[in-house]
Design a protein around this motif. Sequence first.
Motif, PDB file in Angstrom:
ATOM      1  N   TYR A   1      40.153 -42.188  24.720  1.00 15.76           N
ATOM      2  CA  TYR A   1      40.541 -40.841  24.351  1.00 15.76           C
ATOM      3  C   TYR A   1      41.878 -40.776  23.628  1.00 15.76           C
ATOM      4  CZ  TYR A   1      36.683 -39.305  27.200  1.00 15.76           C
ATOM      5  OH  TYR A   1      35.440 -39.094  27.698  1.00 15.76           O
ATOM      6  N   THR A   2      42.581 -41.868  23.517  1.00 21.54           N
ATOM      7  CA  THR A   2      43.848 -41.855  22.795  1.00 21.54           C
ATOM      8  C   THR A   2      43.685 -42.309  21.358  1.00 21.54           C
ATOM      9  OG1 THR A   2      44.377 -44.093  23.526  1.00 21.54           O
ATOM     10  CG2 THR A   2      45.178 -42.264  24.894  1.00 21.54           C
ATOM     11  N   SER A   3      42.508 -42.752  20.970  1.00 22.49           N
ATOM     12  CA  SER A   3      42.332 -43.186  19.584  1.00 22.49           C
ATOM     13  C   SER A   3      42.299 -41.976  18.673  1.00 22.49           C
ATOM     14  CB  SER A   3      41.052 -44.003  19.426  1.00 22.49           C
ATOM     15  OG  SER A   3      39.935 -43.155  19.389  1.00 22.49           O
ATOM     16  N   SER A   4      42.612 -42.204  17.425  1.00 23.25           N
ATOM     17  CA  SER A   4      42.675 -41.078  16.498  1.00 23.25           C
ATOM     18  C   SER A   4      41.585 -41.172  15.432  1.00 23.25           C
ATOM     19  CB  SER A   4      44.056 -41.044  15.847  1.00 23.25           C
ATOM     20  OG  SER A   4      44.277 -42.261  15.157  1.00 23.25           O
ATOM     21  N   ASP A   5      40.477 -41.780  15.779  1.00 20.30           N
ATOM     22  CA  ASP A   5      39.423 -41.941  14.773  1.00 20.30           C
ATOM     23  C   ASP A   5      38.365 -40.851  14.826  1.00 20.30           C
ATOM     24  OD1 ASP A   5      38.071 -42.564  17.049  1.00 20.30           O
ATOM     25  OD2 ASP A   5      37.433 -44.555  16.419  1.00 20.30           O
ATOM     26  N   GLY A   6      38.752 -39.674  15.233  1.00 22.93           N
ATOM     27  CA  GLY A   6      37.823 -38.559  15.258  1.00 22.93           C
ATOM     28  C   GLY A   6      37.309 -38.213  16.637  1.00 22.93           C
ATOM     29  N   ARG A   7      37.443 -39.121  17.574  1.00 25.62           N
ATOM     30  CA  ARG A   7      36.930 -38.821  18.920  1.00 25.62           C
ATOM     31  C   ARG A   7      37.746 -37.743  19.618  1.00 25.62           C
ATOM     32  NH1 ARG A   7      35.924 -44.918  20.788  1.00 25.62           N
ATOM     33  NH2 ARG A   7      36.750 -45.443  18.769  1.00 25.62           N
ATOM     34  N   VAL A   8      39.038 -37.708  19.350  1.00 20.46           N
ATOM     35  CA  VAL A   8      39.870 -36.670  19.948  1.00 20.46           C
ATOM     36  C   VAL A   8      39.418 -35.304  19.429  1.00 20.46           C
ATOM     37  CG1 VAL A   8      42.206 -35.720  20.019  1.00 20.46           C
ATOM     38  CG2 VAL A   8      41.848 -38.158  20.391  1.00 20.46           C
ATOM     39  N   ASN A   9      39.167 -35.223  18.142  1.00 20.34           N
ATOM     40  CA  ASN A   9      38.683 -33.963  17.577  1.00 20.34           C
ATOM     41  C   ASN A   9      37.326 -33.601  18.151  1.00 20.34           C
ATOM     42  OD1 ASN A   9      40.932 -33.509  16.017  1.00 20.34           O
ATOM     43  ND2 ASN A   9      40.078 -34.494  14.217  1.00 20.34           N
ATOM     44  N   LYS A  10      36.473 -34.597  18.358  1.00 22.93           N
ATOM     45  CA  LYS A  10      35.159 -34.355  18.956  1.00 22.93           C
ATOM     46  C   LYS A  10      35.327 -33.756  20.355  1.00 22.93           C
ATOM     47  CE  LYS A  10      30.663 -35.124  19.792  1.00 22.93           C
ATOM     48  NZ  LYS A  10      29.678 -34.170  19.370  1.00 22.93           N
ATOM     49  N   LEU A  11      36.245 -34.305  21.131  1.00 28.90           N
ATOM     50  CA  LEU A  11      36.504 -33.777  22.465  1.00 28.90           C
ATOM     51  C   LEU A  11      36.962 -32.326  22.398  1.00 28.90           C
ATOM     52  CD1 LEU A  11      38.333 -36.763  24.141  1.00 28.90           C
ATOM     53  CD2 LEU A  11      36.196 -35.730  24.902  1.00 28.90           C
ATOM     54  N   ARG A  12      37.859 -32.049  21.482  1.00 32.37           N
ATOM     55  CA  ARG A  12      38.373 -30.682  21.366  1.00 32.37           C
ATOM     56  C   ARG A  12      37.269 -29.704  20.956  1.00 32.37           C
ATOM     57  NH1 ARG A  12      43.939 -32.851  18.789  1.00 32.37           N
ATOM     58  NH2 ARG A  12      45.008 -33.145  20.769  1.00 32.37           N
ATOM     59  N   MET A  13      36.416 -30.118  20.047  1.00 29.80           N
ATOM     60  CA  MET A  13      35.304 -29.261  19.629  1.00 29.80           C
ATOM     61  C   MET A  13      34.335 -29.037  20.780  1.00 29.80           C
ATOM     62  SD  MET A  13      34.553 -30.362  15.648  1.00 29.80           S
ATOM     63  CE  MET A  13      33.298 -31.458  16.164  1.00 29.80           C
ATOM     64  N   GLU A  14      34.051 -30.091  21.535  1.00 31.69           N
ATOM     65  CA  GLU A  14      33.141 -29.962  22.668  1.00 31.69           C
ATOM     66  C   GLU A  14      33.747 -29.074  23.759  1.00 31.69           C
ATOM     67  OE1 GLU A  14      29.897 -31.132  23.035  1.00 31.69           O
ATOM     68  OE2 GLU A  14      30.140 -31.512  20.897  1.00 31.69           O
ATOM     69  N   LYS A  15      35.063 -29.151  23.956  1.00 32.69           N
ATOM     70  CA  LYS A  15      35.733 -28.305  24.945  1.00 32.69           C
ATOM     71  C   LYS A  15      35.615 -26.841  24.542  1.00 32.69           C
ATOM     72  CE  LYS A  15      38.793 -27.519  28.389  1.00 32.69           C
ATOM     73  NZ  LYS A  15      39.142 -26.139  28.331  1.00 32.69           N
ATOM     74  N   LYS A  16      35.728 -26.556  23.255  1.00 37.26           N
ATOM     75  CA  LYS A  16      35.558 -25.181  22.796  1.00 37.26           C
ATOM     76  C   LYS A  16      34.157 -24.680  23.114  1.00 37.26           C
ATOM     77  CE  LYS A  16      38.937 -25.171  19.077  1.00 37.26           C
ATOM     78  NZ  LYS A  16      39.158 -25.105  17.647  1.00 37.26           N
ATOM     79  N   LYS A  17      33.157 -25.552  22.974  1.00 38.58           N
ATOM     80  CA  LYS A  17      31.782 -25.176  23.318  1.00 38.58           C
ATOM     81  C   LYS A  17      31.681 -24.838  24.801  1.00 38.58           C
ATOM     82  CE  LYS A  17      29.191 -28.064  20.074  1.00 38.58           C
ATOM     83  NZ  LYS A  17      28.232 -29.178  20.043  1.00 38.58           N
ATOM     84  N   VAL A  18      32.250 -25.720  25.626  1.00 31.71           N
ATOM     85  CA  VAL A  18      32.207 -25.510  27.077  1.00 31.71           C
ATOM     86  C   VAL A  18      32.920 -24.199  27.430  1.00 31.71           C
ATOM     87  CG1 VAL A  18      33.008 -26.403  29.309  1.00 31.71           C
ATOM     88  CG2 VAL A  18      31.980 -27.956  27.639  1.00 31.71           C
ATOM     89  N   ASP A  19      34.080 -23.967  26.841  1.00 28.23           N
ATOM     90  CA  ASP A  19      34.841 -22.746  27.106  1.00 28.23           C
ATOM     91  C   ASP A  19      34.066 -21.494  26.693  1.00 28.23           C
ATOM     92  OD1 ASP A  19      36.886 -24.256  28.118  1.00 28.23           O
ATOM     93  OD2 ASP A  19      38.175 -24.076  26.341  1.00 28.23           O
ATOM     94  N   ALA A  20      33.223 -21.630  25.673  1.00 23.48           N
ATOM     95  CA  ALA A  20      32.431 -20.497  25.187  1.00 23.48           C
ATOM     96  C   ALA A  20      31.153 -20.308  25.995  1.00 23.48           C
ATOM     97  CB  ALA A  20      32.101 -20.685  23.710  1.00 23.48           C
ATOM     98  N   GLY A  21      30.952 -21.166  27.012  1.00 21.62           N
ATOM     99  CA  GLY A  21      29.780 -21.039  27.864  1.00 21.62           C
ATOM    100  C   GLY A  21      28.571 -21.837  27.400  1.00 21.62           C
ATOM    101  N   CYS A  22      28.742 -22.638  26.377  1.00 20.74           N
ATOM    102  CA  CYS A  22      27.650 -23.486  25.899  1.00 20.74           C
ATOM    103  C   CYS A  22      27.664 -24.804  26.668  1.00 20.74           C
ATOM    104  CB  CYS A  22      27.801 -23.768  24.405  1.00 20.74           C
ATOM    105  SG  CYS A  22      27.780 -22.289  23.392  1.00 20.74           S
ATOM    106  N   THR A  23      26.563 -25.496  26.639  1.00 18.53           N
ATOM    107  CA  THR A  23      26.509 -26.794  27.303  1.00 18.53           C
ATOM    108  C   THR A  23      26.868 -27.893  26.318  1.00 18.53           C
ATOM    109  OG1 THR A  23      24.169 -27.003  26.818  1.00 18.53           O
ATOM    110  CG2 THR A  23      24.752 -26.077  28.956  1.00 18.53           C
ATOM    111  N   SER A  24      27.414 -28.944  26.854  1.00 18.55           N
ATOM    112  CA  SER A  24      27.791 -30.095  26.060  1.00 18.55           C
ATOM    113  C   SER A  24      27.196 -31.335  26.710  1.00 18.55           C
ATOM    114  CB  SER A  24      29.313 -30.226  26.000  1.00 18.55           C
ATOM    115  OG  SER A  24      29.682 -31.469  25.445  1.00 18.55           O
ATOM    116  N   THR A  25      26.501 -32.136  25.935  1.00 18.25           N
ATOM    117  CA  THR A  25      25.976 -33.392  26.465  1.00 18.25           C
ATOM    118  C   THR A  25      27.060 -34.461  26.459  1.00 18.25           C
ATOM    119  OG1 THR A  25      25.208 -34.034  24.265  1.00 18.25           O
ATOM    120  CG2 THR A  25      23.629 -32.908  25.696  1.00 18.25           C
ATOM    121  N   PHE A  26      28.169 -34.166  25.805  1.00 18.85           N
ATOM    122  CA  PHE A  26      29.247 -35.129  25.621  1.00 18.85           C
ATOM    123  C   PHE A  26      30.372 -34.944  26.629  1.00 18.85           C
ATOM    124  CE2 PHE A  26      33.075 -36.540  23.305  1.00 18.85           C
ATOM    125  CZ  PHE A  26      32.695 -37.826  22.991  1.00 18.85           C
TER     126      PHE A  26
END
Length: 137
Positions: free
Chosen positions: A11-36
């Motif tokens: 989770y400390t790498s900067s090759d896009g995975r951090v952004n993926k986590l942030r996008m998935e967290k926004k989904k979770v916060d909005a009440g959507c499910t995340s497989t990730f």
Amino acid sequence: VVNDRSTNIDYTSSDGRVNKLRMEKKKVDAGCTSTFLNETKIARLEEVGFSWGSNKGDPRWNEHYQELVEFKRMNGHCNVPTRKHESNKALGRFVSTQRSEFKKFQNGMESSIDETKIDLLNELGFRWDMLSRSPSI
């Protein structure tokens, strides 16, 4: 290095995975499910101080809004040309973006605009639809 062994993600790498986590967290916060991302992973990341980022759009939005206030003061309206406003092309893009985000908002889609921003723009006499004669919604 923070590593989730169940998914083998650094989770400390900067090759896009951090952004993926942030996008998935926004989904979770909005009440959507995340497989990730699930609540357990969110808690573990927060325990180690993972930054979900901040809403960077609002300070920038406020800057453009103040530019729009000044534009109206100088011109008597908020109808910033969206293509050929030579002195401030960013302001033209801003008003165009507000109109497109408002359409998304009206249709129940994810949008960067909210009631507060809509109210502020309405108070200025912002025209949401340049094809209609009505100044606002």
